[in-house]
Design a protein around this motif. Structure first.
Motif, mmCIF file in Angstrom:
data_model
loop_
_atom_site.group_PDB
_atom_site.id
_atom_site.type_symbol
_atom_site.label_atom_id
_atom_site.label_comp_id
_atom_site.label_asym_id
_atom_site.label_seq_id
_atom_site.Cartn_x
_atom_site.Cartn_y
_atom_site.Cartn_z
ATOM 1 N N VAL A 32 0.835 -1.202 0.000
ATOM 2 C CA VAL A 32 0.000 0.000 0.000
ATOM 3 C C VAL A 32 0.870 1.253 0.000
ATOM 4 N N GLY A 33 1.985 1.211 0.751
ATOM 5 C CA GLY A 33 2.858 2.376 0.864
ATOM 6 C C GLY A 33 3.745 2.614 -0.339
ATOM 7 N N ILE A 34 3.855 1.623 -1.243
ATOM 8 C CA ILE A 34 4.765 1.771 -2.385
ATOM 9 C C ILE A 34 4.041 1.715 -3.727
ATOM 10 N N LEU A 35 2.709 1.830 -3.695
ATOM 11 C CA LEU A 35 1.927 1.741 -4.928
ATOM 12 C C LEU A 35 2.319 2.818 -5.937
ATOM 13 N N THR A 36 2.543 4.040 -5.437
ATOM 14 C CA THR A 36 2.889 5.137 -6.345
ATOM 15 C C THR A 36 4.200 4.852 -7.059
ATOM 16 N N GLU A 37 5.186 4.356 -6.311
ATOM 17 C CA GLU A 37 6.482 4.025 -6.910
ATOM 18 C C GLU A 37 6.339 2.903 -7.941
ATOM 19 N N ILE A 38 5.494 1.912 -7.631
ATOM 20 C CA ILE A 38 5.284 0.797 -8.556
ATOM 21 C C ILE A 38 4.610 1.288 -9.843
ATOM 22 N N SER A 39 3.544 2.077 -9.689
ATOM 23 C CA SER A 39 2.812 2.558 -10.865
ATOM 24 C C SER A 39 3.699 3.414 -11.758
ATOM 25 N N SER A 40 4.539 4.244 -11.138
ATOM 26 C CA SER A 40 5.447 5.102 -11.907
ATOM 27 C C SER A 40 6.502 4.273 -12.631
ATOM 28 N N SER A 41 7.056 3.279 -11.927
ATOM 29 C CA SER A 41 8.122 2.456 -12.511
ATOM 30 C C SER A 41 7.627 1.570 -13.643
ATOM 31 N N LEU A 42 6.422 1.004 -13.474
ATOM 32 C CA LEU A 42 5.887 0.073 -14.470
ATOM 33 C C LEU A 42 5.000 0.765 -15.498
ATOM 34 N N HIS A 43 4.850 2.094 -15.367
ATOM 35 C CA HIS A 43 4.067 2.897 -16.313
ATOM 36 C C HIS A 43 2.605 2.442 -16.383
ATOM 37 N N VAL A 89 12.056 -16.989 -2.073
ATOM 38 C CA VAL A 89 12.259 -17.028 -3.525
ATOM 39 C C VAL A 89 11.295 -16.077 -4.233
ATOM 40 N N LEU A 90 10.021 -16.087 -3.843
ATOM 41 C CA LEU A 90 9.017 -15.233 -4.479
ATOM 42 C C LEU A 90 9.338 -13.750 -4.286
ATOM 43 N N ASN A 91 9.774 -13.376 -3.069
ATOM 44 C CA ASN A 91 10.122 -11.979 -2.818
ATOM 45 C C ASN A 91 11.394 -11.583 -3.560
ATOM 46 N N ALA A 92 12.341 -12.521 -3.682
ATOM 47 C CA ALA A 92 13.565 -12.248 -4.447
ATOM 48 C C ALA A 92 13.236 -12.019 -5.918
ATOM 49 N N LEU A 93 12.263 -12.775 -6.438
ATOM 50 C CA LEU A 93 11.845 -12.579 -7.826
ATOM 51 C C LEU A 93 11.144 -11.232 -8.017
ATOM 52 N N CYS A 94 10.438 -10.769 -6.960
ATOM 53 C CA CYS A 94 9.816 -9.438 -7.025
ATOM 54 C C CYS A 94 10.881 -8.350 -7.166
ATOM 55 N N VAL A 95 12.059 -8.578 -6.578
ATOM 56 C CA VAL A 95 13.150 -7.608 -6.662
ATOM 57 C C VAL A 95 13.542 -7.359 -8.114
ATOM 58 N N ILE A 96 13.508 -8.414 -8.916
ATOM 59 C CA ILE A 96 13.945 -8.290 -10.311
ATOM 60 C C ILE A 96 12.767 -8.223 -11.280
ATOM 61 N N SER A 97 11.543 -8.108 -10.733
ATOM 62 C CA SER A 97 10.354 -8.046 -11.583
ATOM 63 C C SER A 97 10.359 -6.774 -12.426
ATOM 64 N N THR A 98 9.989 -6.908 -13.694
ATOM 65 C CA THR A 98 10.018 -5.758 -14.610
ATOM 66 C C THR A 98 8.675 -5.499 -15.285
ATOM 67 N N SER A 99 7.647 -6.264 -14.923
ATOM 68 C CA SER A 99 6.344 -6.060 -15.554
ATOM 69 C C SER A 99 5.219 -6.230 -14.544
ATOM 70 N N TYR A 100 4.100 -5.617 -14.856
ATOM 71 C CA TYR A 100 2.917 -5.706 -13.996
ATOM 72 C C TYR A 100 2.422 -7.147 -13.907
ATOM 73 N N VAL A 101 2.387 -7.851 -15.038
ATOM 74 C CA VAL A 101 1.888 -9.229 -15.067
ATOM 75 C C VAL A 101 2.751 -10.133 -14.190
ATOM 76 N N MET A 102 4.070 -9.977 -14.296
ATOM 77 C CA MET A 102 4.974 -10.794 -13.492
ATOM 78 C C MET A 102 4.803 -10.489 -12.012
ATOM 79 N N ARG A 107 2.791 -11.857 -6.588
ATOM 80 C CA ARG A 107 2.037 -11.444 -5.390
ATOM 81 C C ARG A 107 0.921 -12.441 -5.076
ATOM 82 N N MET A 108 0.292 -12.982 -6.101
ATOM 83 C CA MET A 108 -0.777 -13.962 -5.870
ATOM 84 C C MET A 108 -0.205 -15.252 -5.286
#
Length: 397
Positions: A32-43, A89-102, A107-108
């Protein structure tokens, strides 16, 4: 002779489970606290980024009971360690995630792992701790979520602001490693295993007493979140300085620590009997907000009382669901342990939606009246459950 006190080994286990829920809570809530950063980064839009929150909650609520039922016969220690490893492993993959779908897929999957780990932590805290101290143990474990909101989420948010949201997931990955090490060292090996069919497991969900108990925390959380969801607009209406709102929200979270401590006290004896009146007091506190917000200081005190009442139900209802399962379907206690987290998510969604409906139909402060009515409904349901316990001779004390 039954143990009646907590040994050093018990405290190490409680600390480990609390650390685990702190890590899981930080991972769940920090988004919730990082949604703005995510939306900006992933366009993507903020609204689209917000679906990461709702998708997590929906997946958590649907998948947790199913997975708990299907894996009830798994050795709990090995299964928990595997799940914590998966979380890392899942959180480590989030670190390198580059797309909304991924990121959405990760997260699911994290939601499934989180729901099952929380349920297992509650089961072990109930099973491996002396009966007379279960309330204390469960309240500590729930306290991990409180500390996640007070400490973990702000730190994760600051990391996202200073570095990037990828850094926040690096934090949750490292916290997962710490939780894995603590769990490897402290989780007991001899824990119960029940081999039963999915049909036997899910028969628990059709029992009227279990359904009734499920909706007690749902209504309790719903009462709070009908108001809490719109707390910032309420503070703005109270003319709170913009710079003070984050401090007020921090204070709200800090007060909830004491709510968690009191939850353990309430659960120590005649928990459901006491909850009947806890919900009535909660209703009075929420009703009072309708009037006290006309005065800034008195309104803040009332909001503090709302925080104090917010999670008094957690420990008692968690143990109640497990104990009821012990009476009506002993092989489904693991599934029963998953119902409280699911009920809380249902309550949060219900309360937020109900509050939103009222907010858009009339004056903002009407949400406090609706919250109070929902709390009264929770009290009435608890009165009915308590009366049935007395009449049927089950769990009443």
């Amino acid at each position: 002779m039954k143990e009646t006190s907590l040994s050093k080994q018990h405290w190490f286990l409680i600390f480990t489970l609390t650390l685990l829920t702190f890590v899981l809570g930080t991972s769940e809530f920090v988004i919730v606290g990082i949604l703005t950063e995510i939306s900006s980064s992933l366009h993507i839009t903020n609204a689209k980024a917000g679906t990461l929150v709702s998708a997590f909650a929906i997946t958590f609520a649907i998948a947790t009971p199913i997975v708990m039922s299907a894996t009830s016969h798994f050795p709990k220690r090995k299964w928990m360690l595997f799940l914590i490893g998966s979380f890392i492993v899942l959180n480590a993959l989030c670190v390198i995630s580059t797309s909304y779908v991924m990121l959405m897929a990760l997260r699911m999957l994290t939601a499934i792992v989180t729901g099952v780990l929380i349920s297992l932590a509650m089961t072990i805290a109930s099973e491996a701790i002396p009966v007379t101290k279960r309330g204390v143990a469960i309240s500590f474990v729930f306290g991990g979520f409180t500390m996640a909101n007070v400490v973990g989420v702000p730190i994760g948010t600051v990391i996202a602001e200073w570095y990037s949201w990828h850094g926040t997931f690096l934090l949750t990955t490292l916290l997962g490693v710490v939780a894995f090490v603590a769990s490897f060292l402290n989780l007991p090996g001899k824990l119960s295993q029940y081999r039963s069919s999915m049909k036997d497991q899910f028969s628990l969900l059709t029992h009227p007493r279990i359904l009734m108990a499920f909706f007690i925390p749902s209504l309790g959380f719903g009462a709070t979140y009908a108001v809490f969801t719109y707390l910032v607009p309420i503070l703005n209406m109270m003319e709170a300085p913009g710079s003070s709102i984050s401090l007020i929200l921090f204070a709200y979270g800090f007060i909830s620590i004491f709510s968690n401590i009191l939850a353990g006290k309430i659960a120590s004896h005649n928990a459901i009997g006491r909850l009947r009146f806890v919900f009535l007091i909660q209703a009075l506190v929420l009703f009072a907000l309708y009037f006290t917000t006309d005065h800034f200081i008195i309104g803040l005190i009332n909001i503090g009382l709302m925080s104090l009442m917010a999670i008094l139900l957690t420990t008692s209802t968690q143990l109640y669901l497990i104990d009821l399962a012990g009476v009506y379907q002993p092989k489904a206690t693991g599934l029963a342990a998953s119902l409280m987290p699911v009920a809380s998510n249902v309550g949060i969604a219900m309360g937020s939606a109900l509050g939103g409906l009222v907010y858009h139909q009339g004056p903002l402060m009407n949400v406090t009246l609706v919250g109070g009515v929902v709390a009264i409904c929770a009290s009435l349901l608890t009165f009915l459950s308590y009366r049935l316990d007395q009449k049927q001779g089950t769990l009443a004390s």
